[in-house]
Design a protein around this motif. Structure first.
Motif, short mmCIF file in Angstrom:
data_model
loop_
_atom_site.label_atom_id
_atom_site.label_comp_id
_atom_site.label_asym_id
_atom_site.label_seq_id
_atom_site.Cartn_x
_atom_site.Cartn_y
_atom_site.Cartn_z
N GLN A 1 0.83 -1.21 0.00
CA GLN A 1 0.00 0.00 0.00
C GLN A 1 0.87 1.26 0.00
OE1 GLN A 1 -3.05 0.24 -0.54
NE2 GLN A 1 -4.07 -1.66 0.08
N PHE A 2 1.96 1.22 0.74
CA PHE A 2 2.85 2.39 0.80
C PHE A 2 3.50 2.64 -0.56
CE2 PHE A 2 6.96 4.42 1.66
CZ PHE A 2 6.51 5.57 2.32
N GLN A 3 3.90 1.59 -1.23
CA GLN A 3 4.51 1.74 -2.56
C GLN A 3 3.49 2.25 -3.57
OE1 GLN A 3 6.01 -2.29 -2.93
NE2 GLN A 3 8.13 -1.61 -2.63
N ILE A 4 2.26 1.76 -3.47
CA ILE A 4 1.21 2.24 -4.37
C ILE A 4 0.97 3.73 -4.15
CG2 ILE A 4 -1.25 2.08 -4.91
CD1 ILE A 4 -1.10 -0.89 -4.27
N LEU A 5 0.96 4.13 -2.88
CA LEU A 5 0.73 5.54 -2.56
C LEU A 5 1.86 6.42 -3.08
CD1 LEU A 5 -0.73 7.84 -1.04
CD2 LEU A 5 0.56 7.17 1.00
N THR A 6 3.10 6.03 -2.82
CA THR A 6 4.23 6.89 -3.15
C THR A 6 4.63 6.84 -4.62
OG1 THR A 6 5.73 5.11 -2.44
CG2 THR A 6 5.15 6.81 -0.82
N ARG A 7 4.45 5.69 -5.28
CA ARG A 7 4.92 5.53 -6.66
C ARG A 7 3.84 5.72 -7.71
NH1 ARG A 7 9.03 0.26 -6.36
NH2 ARG A 7 10.38 1.06 -4.68
N ILE A 8 2.58 5.60 -7.32
CA ILE A 8 1.50 5.70 -8.30
C ILE A 8 0.54 6.84 -7.96
CG2 ILE A 8 -0.45 4.51 -9.35
CD1 ILE A 8 1.01 1.89 -8.92
#
Length: 286
Positions: free
Chosen positions: A189-196
């Motif tokens: 979820q954190f990667q989705i938030l920061t990268r997308i």
């Protein structure tokens, strides 16, 4: 509307209509810009004549003495600007970060009670700002005992419901298919938030940054309420020190107001592209 459409092809009526619209827009623009013009022009006045204010739209002579007077009047003049810059910057960054995270959670993560919690937040947004000042003041001063500190200036504005609402509404328009594809690829979820999500939401994040910085920089009542020494005052509170019972240093006060307005102009024009895009988000479908 029918009468309007019937005469739309008449060039004379169209010219008259356009002339009326232009005149009205010019009048509105004049009413909006005149206070700014008057502030800037008045700041070039002579500080010696501060007690006898002459409300002229063009000074008899241009001088930078009022700006020198403003910075030399108090040893804390620069400190007021630094305090405002620190408080506004921290508030802006915290609002963008926390509001983006909260907006993403409400928009794209399903959890129990999310709708109820969001409804409570919207209900809190309906409460007038003045109503919460007394309990907030008691909490900051009596309970936490942090009055006259940067924490007292910053803590109540770390994140606002309006910014959460703004972020949530924008992120709701991001297609779920993009996020599902990222989950299939193994993103957290954190990667989705920061990268997308955050790269796609740079428009609304810029809008939040502009509005929050302007709101924090221009706030007078709360800093006035929780500060009791000149070294902790912000620029908006510091300007009141130029007014006394029998006289007002009018031109230096306008010089200080002009200096305090510069960061607003710089921030707005540097992020104007994103701000205008944010205004038109959702205006066109398809």
């Amino acid at each position: 509307m029918g009468l309007y459409n019937n005469h739309l092809g008449n060039s004379l009526l169209k010219s008259a209509r356009n002339a009326v619209i232009i005149i009205l827009l010019l009048l509105f623009a004049l009413a909006t810009l005149f206070p700014i013009y008057f502030m800037i022009i008045s700041s070039f006045g002579d500080p010696i004549e501060a007690g006898a204010v002459s409300y002229s739209i063009w000074p008899e002579k241009f001088s930078l003495e009022s700006y020198k007077f403003f910075f030399n009047y108090s040893e804390y003049s620069y400190r007021w600007l630094a305090n405002s810059l620190l408080v506004a910057t921290v508030t802006m960054v915290s609002n963008v970060v926390f509001a983006t995270m909260a907006g993403y959670a409400f928009a794209k993560i399903s959890f129990r009670g999310s709708k109820v919690l969001f409804a409570i937040l919207l209900g809190a947004m309906m409460i007038p700002y003045q109503v919460t000042q007394v309990p907030l003041y008691i909490l900051i001063v009596n309970v936490f005992d942090i009055s006259n500190t940067y924490r007292a200036l910053i803590a109540p504005s770390l994140v606002t419901v309006y910014n959460i609402f703004l972020a949530k509404q924008f992120m709701s328009s991001i297609p779920k298919e993009i996020l599902e594809s990222a989950k299939v690829e193994g993103c957290s979820q954190f990667q989705i938030l920061t990268r997308i999500v955050m790269p796609l939401s740079k428009t609304v994040m810029a809008v939040m940054a502009i509005l929050t910085f302007m709101e924090s920089w221009n706030t007078f009542f709360w800093p006035f309420l929780v500060t009791n020494t000149m070294d902790m005052q912000t620029i908006q509170v510091g300007l009141k020190n130029f007014r006394f019972a029998n006289t007002t240093y009018f031109a230096p006060m306008m010089a200080g107001a002009t200096v305090s307005a510069l960061p607003m102009f710089i921030l707005f024009f540097s992020l104007q592209k994103y701000f205008l895009e944010g205004v038109t988000v959702g205006a066109v479908k398809g």
